[in-house]
Motif scaffolding. Structure first.
Motif, PDB file in Angstrom:
ATOM      1  N   UNK A  88       0.843  -1.197   0.000  1.00  0.00           N
ATOM      2  CA  UNK A  88       0.000   0.000   0.000  1.00  0.00           C
ATOM      3  C   UNK A  88       0.880   1.250   0.000  1.00  0.00           C
ATOM      4  N   UNK A  89       0.509   2.281  -0.757  1.00  0.00           N
ATOM      5  CA  UNK A  89       1.314   3.491  -0.806  1.00  0.00           C
ATOM      6  C   UNK A  89       1.150   4.409   0.403  1.00  0.00           C
ATOM      7  N   UNK A  90       0.264   4.058   1.339  1.00  0.00           N
ATOM      8  CA  UNK A  90       0.019   4.857   2.560  1.00  0.00           C
ATOM      9  C   UNK A  90      -0.303   6.294   2.197  1.00  0.00           C
ATOM     10  N   UNK A  91       0.498   7.242   2.638  1.00  0.00           N
ATOM     11  CA  UNK A  91       0.213   8.653   2.417  1.00  0.00           C
ATOM     12  C   UNK A  91       0.247   9.084   0.961  1.00  0.00           C
ATOM     13  N   UNK A  92       0.769   8.246   0.093  1.00  0.00           N
ATOM     14  CA  UNK A  92       0.831   8.568  -1.340  1.00  0.00           C
ATOM     15  C   UNK A  92      -0.385   8.068  -2.112  1.00  0.00           C
ATOM     16  N   UNK A  93      -1.310   7.382  -1.482  1.00  0.00           N
ATOM     17  CA  UNK A  93      -2.379   6.691  -2.204  1.00  0.00           C
ATOM     18  C   UNK A  93      -3.151   7.613  -3.146  1.00  0.00           C
ATOM     19  N   UNK A  94      -3.267   7.162  -4.392  1.00  0.00           N
ATOM     20  CA  UNK A  94      -4.079   7.866  -5.383  1.00  0.00           C
ATOM     21  C   UNK A  94      -4.521   6.861  -6.434  1.00  0.00           C
ATOM     22  N   UNK A  95      -5.664   7.110  -7.070  1.00  0.00           N
ATOM     23  CA  UNK A  95      -6.122   6.183  -8.099  1.00  0.00           C
ATOM     24  C   UNK A  95      -5.128   6.099  -9.254  1.00  0.00           C
ATOM     25  N   UNK A  96      -4.943   4.906  -9.815  1.00  0.00           N
ATOM     26  CA  UNK A  96      -4.074   4.786 -10.985  1.00  0.00           C
ATOM     27  C   UNK A  96      -4.743   5.435 -12.195  1.00  0.00           C
ATOM     28  N   UNK A  97      -3.956   5.706 -13.224  1.00  0.00           N
ATOM     29  CA  UNK A  97      -4.473   6.371 -14.419  1.00  0.00           C
ATOM     30  C   UNK A  97      -4.677   5.379 -15.564  1.00  0.00           C
ATOM     31  N   UNK A  98      -5.638   5.691 -16.411  1.00  0.00           N
ATOM     32  CA  UNK A  98      -5.944   4.887 -17.590  1.00  0.00           C
ATOM     33  C   UNK A  98      -4.723   4.805 -18.504  1.00  0.00           C
ATOM     34  N   UNK A  99      -4.439   3.626 -18.983  1.00  0.00           N
ATOM     35  CA  UNK A  99      -3.306   3.398 -19.875  1.00  0.00           C
ATOM     36  C   UNK A  99      -3.504   4.088 -21.227  1.00  0.00           C
ATOM     37  N   UNK A 100      -4.762   4.327 -21.614  1.00  0.00           N
ATOM     38  CA  UNK A 100      -5.044   4.923 -22.917  1.00  0.00           C
ATOM     39  C   UNK A 100      -5.112   6.449 -22.893  1.00  0.00           C
ATOM     40  N   UNK A 101      -5.757   7.020 -21.863  1.00  0.00           N
ATOM     41  CA  UNK A 101      -5.999   8.469 -21.882  1.00  0.00           C
ATOM     42  C   UNK A 101      -5.550   9.198 -20.612  1.00  0.00           C
ATOM     43  N   UNK A 102      -4.987   8.481 -19.650  1.00  0.00           N
ATOM     44  CA  UNK A 102      -4.450   9.048 -18.403  1.00  0.00           C
ATOM     45  C   UNK A 102      -5.499   9.578 -17.425  1.00  0.00           C
ATOM     46  N   UNK A 123      -8.764 -13.670  -2.167  1.00  0.00           N
ATOM     47  CA  UNK A 123      -9.107 -14.645  -3.208  1.00  0.00           C
ATOM     48  C   UNK A 123      -8.259 -14.503  -4.458  1.00  0.00           C
ATOM     49  N   UNK A 124      -7.346 -13.548  -4.442  1.00  0.00           N
ATOM     50  CA  UNK A 124      -6.464 -13.265  -5.578  1.00  0.00           C
ATOM     51  C   UNK A 124      -7.259 -12.943  -6.846  1.00  0.00           C
ATOM     52  N   UNK A 125      -8.382 -12.238  -6.654  1.00  0.00           N
ATOM     53  CA  UNK A 125      -9.186 -11.767  -7.787  1.00  0.00           C
ATOM     54  C   UNK A 125      -8.857 -10.288  -7.973  1.00  0.00           C
ATOM     55  N   UNK A 126      -8.003 -10.015  -8.971  1.00  0.00           N
ATOM     56  CA  UNK A 126      -7.575  -8.641  -9.218  1.00  0.00           C
ATOM     57  C   UNK A 126      -8.732  -7.837  -9.786  1.00  0.00           C
ATOM     58  N   UNK A 127      -8.995  -6.648  -9.243  1.00  0.00           N
ATOM     59  CA  UNK A 127     -10.111  -5.844  -9.735  1.00  0.00           C
ATOM     60  C   UNK A 127      -9.845  -5.334 -11.152  1.00  0.00           C
ATOM     61  N   UNK A 128     -10.921  -5.154 -11.882  1.00  0.00           N
ATOM     62  CA  UNK A 128     -10.858  -4.574 -13.225  1.00  0.00           C
ATOM     63  C   UNK A 128     -11.584  -3.241 -13.162  1.00  0.00           C
ATOM     64  N   UNK A 129     -10.920  -2.197 -13.614  1.00  0.00           N
ATOM     65  CA  UNK A 129     -11.512  -0.863 -13.663  1.00  0.00           C
ATOM     66  C   UNK A 129     -11.741  -0.478 -15.115  1.00  0.00           C
ATOM     67  N   UNK A 130     -12.819   0.269 -15.356  1.00  0.00           N
ATOM     68  CA  UNK A 130     -13.135   0.782 -16.688  1.00  0.00           C
ATOM     69  C   UNK A 130     -13.037   2.301 -16.659  1.00  0.00           C
ATOM     70  N   UNK A 131     -12.330   2.848 -17.632  1.00  0.00           N
ATOM     71  CA  UNK A 131     -12.133   4.288 -17.705  1.00  0.00           C
ATOM     72  C   UNK A 131     -13.440   4.973 -18.076  1.00  0.00           C
ATOM     73  N   UNK A 132     -13.820   5.945 -17.287  1.00  0.00           N
ATOM     74  CA  UNK A 132     -15.069   6.665 -17.544  1.00  0.00           C
ATOM     75  C   UNK A 132     -14.934   7.618 -18.730  1.00  0.00           C
ATOM     76  N   UNK A 133     -13.695   7.937 -19.138  1.00  0.00           N
ATOM     77  CA  UNK A 133     -13.497   8.875 -20.239  1.00  0.00           C
ATOM     78  C   UNK A 133     -13.428   8.190 -21.606  1.00  0.00           C
ATOM     79  N   UNK A 134     -12.643   7.115 -21.705  1.00  0.00           N
ATOM     80  CA  UNK A 134     -12.447   6.490 -23.023  1.00  0.00           C
ATOM     81  C   UNK A 134     -13.000   5.072 -23.132  1.00  0.00           C
ATOM     82  N   UNK A 135     -13.380   4.471 -21.993  1.00  0.00           N
ATOM     83  CA  UNK A 135     -13.952   3.128 -22.029  1.00  0.00           C
ATOM     84  C   UNK A 135     -12.938   1.995 -21.929  1.00  0.00           C
ATOM     85  N   UNK A 136     -11.626   2.312 -21.908  1.00  0.00           N
ATOM     86  CA  UNK A 136     -10.629   1.247 -21.782  1.00  0.00           C
ATOM     87  C   UNK A 136     -10.830   0.543 -20.448  1.00  0.00           C
ATOM     88  N   UNK A 137     -10.638  -0.780 -20.447  1.00  0.00           N
ATOM     89  CA  UNK A 137     -10.843  -1.581 -19.255  1.00  0.00           C
ATOM     90  C   UNK A 137      -9.632  -2.480 -19.051  1.00  0.00           C
TER      91      UNK A 137
END
Length: 187
Positions: A88-102, A123-137
């Protein structure tokens, strides 16, 4: 005094024996280059890590003004973790950016944090996020950023080190194999 660390972690699931083997290869690579050496003066508070900076550690880090005082810094060791863990990044925590549009990850990164983090860790189920701007998932580890939670093994953590050179970080990622990520923590 603040503490910071940089962890290189494999995200793909492998068993502990394979993780231990990958760590041995990475450790040997760092030992052969004298980036690390065995800690002969282990101290639970001052120098708890088994591994500390070696004679050639400066070849692995970016030059900077605090490089000269690095060897006298408390807890400046390197830790190797074969078992799955959360980084965990602790005090640095921030959402990651979309690989396509940042664009930063959707609100689910923060709003449902506990739910997806628990599923990923237990359960070792890595979450999948979808970009609200460009749709990349894509899975969390495929998003851009070094200040977001990552879970996996094996992992190598550099405690209170100057920034590693990019070629060293990339070499460690290659030695761990598979998909990897980097987490920068600041406490």
């Amino acid at each position: 005094m603040s503490e910071h660390s940089v962890t290189v972690v494999r995200l793909d699931r492998i068993d502990e024996a394979a993780a231990a083997f990958a760590l041995d290869v990475a450790r040997r690579w760092m030992l052969d280059r004298a980036i690390i050496t065995v800690n002969t003066k282990t101290d639970e508070l001052w120098h708890p890590s088994v591994w500390v900076p070696g004679a050639e550690f400066a070849d692995a880090v970016e030059p900077g003004p605090w490089l000269s005082g690095f060897l006298t810094t408390a807890n400046n060791g390197v830790d190797f973790t074969a078992a799955c863990d959360a980084f965990h990044p602790a005090g640095n925590d921030e959402p990651p950016a979309c690989r396509q549009c940042s664009t930063p990850a959707e609100g689910a990164y923060e709003e449902a944090y506990g739910d997806w983090a628990t599923r990923w860790f237990e359960h070792r189920i890595e979450p999948v996020f979808t970009c609200r701007a460009c749709g990349w998932s894509g899975p969390a580890g495929d998003w851009i950023g070094e200040f977001s939670l990552l879970i996996g093994a094996p992992a190598i953590t550099f405690n209170n080190w100057p920034n590693l050179r990019a070629d060293v970080t990339n070499a460690l990622r290659d030695l761990l194999g598979g998909r990897t990520g980097v987490v920068r923590c600041h406490l």
